[in-house]
Design a protein around this motif. Structure first.
Motif, PDB file in Angstrom:
ATOM      1  N   LEU A  34       0.811  -1.221   0.000  1.00  0.00           N
ATOM      2  CA  LEU A  34       0.000   0.000   0.000  1.00  0.00           C
ATOM      3  C   LEU A  34       0.845   1.271   0.000  1.00  0.00           C
ATOM      4  CD1 LEU A  34      -2.998  -0.286   2.479  1.00  0.00           C
ATOM      5  CD2 LEU A  34      -3.037   0.482   0.127  1.00  0.00           C
ATOM      6  N   LEU A  35       2.116   1.132   0.347  1.00  0.00           N
ATOM      7  CA  LEU A  35       2.953   2.329   0.474  1.00  0.00           C
ATOM      8  C   LEU A  35       3.011   3.152  -0.803  1.00  0.00           C
ATOM      9  CD1 LEU A  35       5.935   1.155   2.682  1.00  0.00           C
ATOM     10  CD2 LEU A  35       4.210   2.883   3.224  1.00  0.00           C
ATOM     11  N   ALA A  36       3.254   2.523  -1.937  1.00  0.00           N
ATOM     12  CA  ALA A  36       3.380   3.280  -3.189  1.00  0.00           C
ATOM     13  C   ALA A  36       2.098   4.034  -3.518  1.00  0.00           C
ATOM     14  CB  ALA A  36       3.798   2.365  -4.337  1.00  0.00           C
ATOM     15  N   PRO A  37       0.913   3.385  -3.517  1.00  0.00           N
ATOM     16  CA  PRO A  37      -0.289   4.170  -3.815  1.00  0.00           C
ATOM     17  C   PRO A  37      -0.613   5.217  -2.755  1.00  0.00           C
ATOM     18  CG  PRO A  37      -0.834   1.820  -3.600  1.00  0.00           C
ATOM     19  CD  PRO A  37       0.641   1.962  -3.462  1.00  0.00           C
ATOM     20  N   VAL A  38      -0.390   4.895  -1.489  1.00  0.00           N
ATOM     21  CA  VAL A  38      -0.689   5.868  -0.426  1.00  0.00           C
ATOM     22  C   VAL A  38       0.244   7.069  -0.546  1.00  0.00           C
ATOM     23  CG1 VAL A  38      -0.507   6.270   2.073  1.00  0.00           C
ATOM     24  CG2 VAL A  38      -1.776   4.296   1.207  1.00  0.00           C
ATOM     25  N   MET A  39       1.530   6.817  -0.719  1.00  0.00           N
ATOM     26  CA  MET A  39       2.470   7.927  -0.814  1.00  0.00           C
ATOM     27  C   MET A  39       2.232   8.735  -2.092  1.00  0.00           C
ATOM     28  SD  MET A  39       3.696   7.718   2.092  1.00  0.00           S
ATOM     29  CE  MET A  39       4.770   9.135   2.029  1.00  0.00           C
ATOM     30  N   ALA A  40       1.812   8.066  -3.180  1.00  0.00           N
ATOM     31  CA  ALA A  40       1.467   8.795  -4.408  1.00  0.00           C
ATOM     32  C   ALA A  40       0.279   9.718  -4.149  1.00  0.00           C
ATOM     33  CB  ALA A  40       1.163   7.815  -5.538  1.00  0.00           C
ATOM     34  N   LEU A  41      -0.705   9.235  -3.413  1.00  0.00           N
ATOM     35  CA  LEU A  41      -1.870  10.054  -3.080  1.00  0.00           C
ATOM     36  C   LEU A  41      -1.475  11.230  -2.186  1.00  0.00           C
ATOM     37  CD1 LEU A  41      -4.898  10.466  -3.312  1.00  0.00           C
ATOM     38  CD2 LEU A  41      -5.188   8.873  -1.396  1.00  0.00           C
ATOM     39  N   VAL A  42      -0.619  10.980  -1.205  1.00  0.00           N
ATOM     40  CA  VAL A  42      -0.154  12.051  -0.321  1.00  0.00           C
ATOM     41  C   VAL A  42       0.613  13.102  -1.132  1.00  0.00           C
ATOM     42  CG1 VAL A  42       1.438  12.585   1.584  1.00  0.00           C
ATOM     43  CG2 VAL A  42      -0.132  10.643   1.771  1.00  0.00           C
ATOM     44  N   MET A  43       1.490  12.652  -2.028  1.00  0.00           N
ATOM     45  CA  MET A  43       2.265  13.592  -2.853  1.00  0.00           C
ATOM     46  C   MET A  43       1.340  14.373  -3.788  1.00  0.00           C
ATOM     47  SD  MET A  43       5.813  11.376  -3.437  1.00  0.00           S
ATOM     48  CE  MET A  43       5.529  11.314  -5.140  1.00  0.00           C
ATOM     49  N   TRP A  44       0.325  13.684  -4.358  1.00  0.00           N
ATOM     50  CA  TRP A  44      -0.637  14.365  -5.220  1.00  0.00           C
ATOM     51  C   TRP A  44      -1.357  15.450  -4.428  1.00  0.00           C
ATOM     52  CZ3 TRP A  44      -5.826  15.131  -4.785  1.00  0.00           C
ATOM     53  CH2 TRP A  44      -6.453  15.704  -5.897  1.00  0.00           C
ATOM     54  N   ASN A  79      -3.874  24.606  -5.693  1.00  0.00           N
ATOM     55  CA  ASN A  79      -4.880  24.657  -6.755  1.00  0.00           C
ATOM     56  C   ASN A  79      -6.272  24.393  -6.184  1.00  0.00           C
ATOM     57  OD1 ASN A  79      -2.922  25.091  -8.708  1.00  0.00           O
ATOM     58  ND2 ASN A  79      -2.686  22.915  -9.133  1.00  0.00           N
ATOM     59  N   ILE A  80      -6.373  23.416  -5.305  1.00  0.00           N
ATOM     60  CA  ILE A  80      -7.662  23.076  -4.707  1.00  0.00           C
ATOM     61  C   ILE A  80      -8.137  24.201  -3.795  1.00  0.00           C
ATOM     62  CG2 ILE A  80      -8.805  21.466  -3.116  1.00  0.00           C
ATOM     63  CD1 ILE A  80      -7.038  19.250  -4.467  1.00  0.00           C
ATOM     64  N   GLN A  81      -7.205  24.785  -3.044  1.00  0.00           N
ATOM     65  CA  GLN A  81      -7.552  25.908  -2.169  1.00  0.00           C
ATOM     66  C   GLN A  81      -8.087  27.076  -2.995  1.00  0.00           C
ATOM     67  OE1 GLN A  81      -4.227  27.437   0.072  1.00  0.00           O
ATOM     68  NE2 GLN A  81      -5.551  28.287   1.647  1.00  0.00           N
ATOM     69  N   HIS A  82      -7.439  27.386  -4.121  1.00  0.00           N
ATOM     70  CA  HIS A  82      -7.909  28.473  -5.000  1.00  0.00           C
ATOM     71  C   HIS A  82      -9.270  28.134  -5.592  1.00  0.00           C
ATOM     72  CE1 HIS A  82      -4.311  30.785  -4.561  1.00  0.00           C
ATOM     73  NE2 HIS A  82      -3.544  29.894  -5.160  1.00  0.00           N
ATOM     74  N   ALA A  83      -9.470  26.895  -6.024  1.00  0.00           N
ATOM     75  CA  ALA A  83     -10.758  26.480  -6.588  1.00  0.00           C
ATOM     76  C   ALA A  83     -11.864  26.602  -5.544  1.00  0.00           C
ATOM     77  CB  ALA A  83     -10.671  25.046  -7.118  1.00  0.00           C
ATOM     78  N   ARG A  84     -11.588  26.211  -4.315  1.00  0.00           N
ATOM     79  CA  ARG A  84     -12.573  26.348  -3.248  1.00  0.00           C
ATOM     80  C   ARG A  84     -12.915  27.821  -3.018  1.00  0.00           C
ATOM     81  NH1 ARG A  84     -10.382  22.153   1.427  1.00  0.00           N
ATOM     82  NH2 ARG A  84     -10.925  20.236   0.308  1.00  0.00           N
ATOM     83  N   GLY A  85     -11.903  28.661  -3.029  1.00  0.00           N
ATOM     84  CA  GLY A  85     -12.134  30.088  -2.829  1.00  0.00           C
ATOM     85  C   GLY A  85     -13.015  30.663  -3.927  1.00  0.00           C
ATOM     86  N   ARG A  86     -12.729  30.291  -5.192  1.00  0.00           N
ATOM     87  CA  ARG A  86     -13.559  30.765  -6.315  1.00  0.00           C
ATOM     88  C   ARG A  86     -14.986  30.245  -6.180  1.00  0.00           C
ATOM     89  NH1 ARG A  86      -8.966  29.273  -9.155  1.00  0.00           N
ATOM     90  NH2 ARG A  86      -9.971  27.362  -9.870  1.00  0.00           N
ATOM     91  N   TYR A  87     -15.130  28.993  -5.852  1.00  0.00           N
ATOM     92  CA  TYR A  87     -16.459  28.389  -5.717  1.00  0.00           C
ATOM     93  C   TYR A  87     -17.248  29.054  -4.593  1.00  0.00           C
ATOM     94  CZ  TYR A  87     -20.096  24.860  -5.212  1.00  0.00           C
ATOM     95  OH  TYR A  87     -21.301  24.222  -5.128  1.00  0.00           O
TER      96      TYR A  87
END
Length: 132
Positions: free
Chosen positions: A104-114, A121-129
């Motif tokens: 699980l380490l590779a997918p979990v760490m990939a998700l954390v890095m993503w 970007n998500i913070q800005h999108a939330r602010g616009r929304y």
């Protein structure tokens, strides 16, 4: 399957469908467990080897003793985490990833890095929304 040298797409994956009953239910249960925020932190915290319960709790900001216990029991039940009790006074308990847990380490760490690389970007999108 895609040809050699090509990328896999979602259409290449045989997803279980609701009509597959128990298979679909089991996959949902596993994804619920793995997708839980505390599970992600626990898996990431155990990536370097065995850790004592109290050390885990200190390293995972905001988790209560109860939530850590519940999550560790679930991970142990599913064979992702191994619990080792040492007969000392006071008792010492270590937790570590099993071989399956380490996969699980590779997918979990990939998700954390993503998440880390996309948080602005998500913070800005939330602010616009939210401004609408």
């Amino acid at each position: 399957m895609p040809q050699e040298g090509t990328f896999m797409t979602l259409s290449d994956i045989d997803f279980p469908t609701p009509s597959q009953g128990d298979d679909c239910k089991m996959v949902r249960e596993i994804l619920d467990l793995v997708g839980d925020k505390w599970t992600l932190y626990i898996i990431a915290t155990l990536k370097d080897g065995p850790v004592r319960f109290n050390e885990l709790r200190r390293r995972i900001d905001g988790i209560s003793q109860r939530m850590l216990t519940i999550n560790l029991r679930g991970l142990e039940r599913d064979g992702l985490v191994k619990r080792t009790l040492f007969p000392t006074i006071p008792p010492r308990v270590d937790y570590e990833l099993t071989d399956v847990g380490r996969t699980l380490l590779a997918p979990v760490m990939a998700l954390v890095m993503w998440a880390d690389s996309n948080r602005k970007n998500i913070q800005h999108a939330r602010g616009r929304y939210d401004a609408c």
